[in-house]
Motif scaffolding. Structure first.
Motif, mmCIF file in Angstrom:
data_model
loop_
_atom_site.group_PDB
_atom_site.id
_atom_site.type_symbol
_atom_site.label_atom_id
_atom_site.label_comp_id
_atom_site.label_asym_id
_atom_site.label_seq_id
_atom_site.Cartn_x
_atom_site.Cartn_y
_atom_site.Cartn_z
ATOM 1 N N PHE A 34 11.805 0.337 -45.228
ATOM 2 C CA PHE A 34 11.151 -0.913 -44.872
ATOM 3 C C PHE A 34 9.702 -0.905 -45.375
ATOM 4 C CE2 PHE A 34 14.367 -2.047 -41.701
ATOM 5 C CZ PHE A 34 14.883 -0.803 -41.360
ATOM 6 N N TYR A 51 18.813 -1.301 -47.554
ATOM 7 C CA TYR A 51 19.868 -0.556 -46.881
ATOM 8 C C TYR A 51 20.753 0.146 -47.907
ATOM 9 C CZ TYR A 51 18.809 -3.045 -42.497
ATOM 10 O OH TYR A 51 18.193 -3.536 -41.368
ATOM 11 N N ARG A 100 17.552 5.208 -33.233
ATOM 12 C CA ARG A 100 16.897 4.063 -33.847
ATOM 13 C C ARG A 100 15.386 4.070 -33.685
ATOM 14 N NH1 ARG A 100 20.078 -0.764 -34.444
ATOM 15 N NH2 ARG A 100 22.281 -0.305 -34.244
ATOM 16 N N TYR B 31 18.184 -3.318 -28.006
ATOM 17 C CA TYR B 31 17.362 -2.116 -28.134
ATOM 18 C C TYR B 31 15.896 -2.509 -27.983
ATOM 19 C CZ TYR B 31 21.224 0.719 -29.911
ATOM 20 O OH TYR B 31 22.395 1.415 -30.037
ATOM 21 N N THR B 96 18.748 -5.815 -32.497
ATOM 22 C CA THR B 96 20.111 -6.049 -32.038
ATOM 23 C C THR B 96 20.896 -4.749 -32.047
ATOM 24 O OG1 THR B 96 20.982 -6.458 -34.238
ATOM 25 C CG2 THR B 96 20.016 -8.343 -33.079
ATOM 26 N N ASP B 97 22.126 -4.865 -31.637
ATOM 27 C CA ASP B 97 22.991 -3.698 -31.622
ATOM 28 C C ASP B 97 23.522 -3.378 -33.004
ATOM 29 O OD1 ASP B 97 26.170 -2.823 -30.174
ATOM 30 O OD2 ASP B 97 24.368 -1.605 -30.388
ATOM 31 N N SER B 98 23.610 -4.392 -33.863
ATOM 32 C CA SER B 98 24.306 -4.210 -35.128
ATOM 33 C C SER B 98 23.386 -4.153 -36.342
ATOM 34 C CB SER B 98 25.310 -5.347 -35.337
ATOM 35 O OG SER B 98 24.638 -6.581 -35.342
ATOM 36 N N ASP B 99 22.119 -4.335 -36.117
ATOM 37 C CA ASP B 99 21.196 -4.391 -37.244
ATOM 38 C C ASP B 99 19.979 -3.541 -36.912
ATOM 39 O OD1 ASP B 99 19.967 -7.133 -39.302
ATOM 40 O OD2 ASP B 99 19.511 -5.010 -39.344
ATOM 41 N N THR B 100 19.570 -2.727 -37.844
ATOM 42 C CA THR B 100 18.431 -1.876 -37.518
ATOM 43 C C THR B 100 17.092 -2.562 -37.753
ATOM 44 O OG1 THR B 100 18.504 -0.932 -39.728
ATOM 45 C CG2 THR B 100 19.667 0.257 -37.982
ATOM 46 N N GLU B 101 17.088 -3.847 -38.176
ATOM 47 C CA GLU B 101 15.808 -4.520 -38.343
ATOM 48 C C GLU B 101 15.144 -4.665 -36.990
ATOM 49 O OE1 GLU B 101 15.899 -8.094 -40.589
ATOM 50 O OE2 GLU B 101 13.854 -8.672 -40.052
#
Lengths: 114, 113
Positions: A34, A51, A100, B31, B96-101
């Motif tokens: 990023f 990604y 994360r 998150y 979100t749960d599905s995206d690491t942004e």
């Protein structure tokens, strides 16, 4: 452990000139990559992310970055900077998983001179 | 785009007192994170939180720190007691749960005097 190196603490360019901000990462696997920008007294705003796939990714405001696995780099570029681009730019990496967290570089302060 | 709101933007507190920093994350995000940025230094991960519990914390997340999200409302960072070295800007973030942004708030500048 992952780490991010931004070798240039400060970069000064003239308005209209091209720009490259360097970022190198260290990771045992290819991370998510990023670039964030931080304007004074503001939070971080995402410029672009990588990604997988095409190693050149386009972002907002004319920014792009190129991922190089062989060089472990993710350099940010812009063809022609504007005075409003003056800010601090952070490169960051993230390893997928249920933890994360973003690992940031020290940042590069960009000053665009009129 | 999605916005993370942080309240207050600036807080001054006496050393030894308790402080709670509030964060209103993006509504469908699962998150939550706190990062700490000392003036002129890099942003550093403190903690992340998912499904009502801490997933990971860094060495900066001292015993005096705690996080919670009571009743699905604000995601809070509590420091009790505060120390001078806690002075920094604390950024809340969510994803979100599905995206690491990850989306960041504007930060709360904490000054411990």
């Amino acid at each position: 452990a992952q780490s991010v190196t931004q070798p240039d603490a400060r970069v000064t360019v003239s308005e209209g000139a091209s720009l490259q901000l360097r970022c190198k990462y260290s990771s045992s696997v290819t991370p998510y990559l990023f670039w964030y920008v931080q304007y004074p007294r503001q939070g971080l705003q995402l410029l672009l992310k990588y990604y997988s796939g095409d190693p050149v990714v386009q972002g907002v405001n004319g920014f792009e970055a190129e991922f190089s696995k062989s060089n472990s780099s993710f350099h940010l570029r812009k063809a022609s900077v504007h005075w409003s681009d003056s800010a601090v730019y952070f490169c960051a990496v993230s390893i997928t998983g249920n933890t994360r967290k973003l690992i940031f570089g020290l940042g590069t302060t960009l000053q665009v001179q009129p | 785009g999605p916005k993370v709101l942080q309240i207050p933007s600036h807080q001054i507190i006496d050393m030894g007192q308790m402080v709670t920093l509030n964060c209103d994350p993006v509504s469908n995000h699962l998150y939550f994170y706190w990062y700490k940025q000392i003036l002129g230094q890099q942003m550093e991960f403190l903690v992340n939180f998912y499904n009502g519990k801490v997933m990971e914390k860094s060495k900066l997340f001292k015993d005096q720190f705690s996080v919670e999200r009571p009743d699905g409302s604000y995601f809070t960072l509590k420091i009790q007691p505060t120390a001078l070295e806690d002075s920094a800007v604390y950024f809340c973030a969510s994803s979100t749960d599905s995206d690491t942004e990850v989306f960041f708030g504007k930060g709360t500048r904490l000054t411990v005097v």
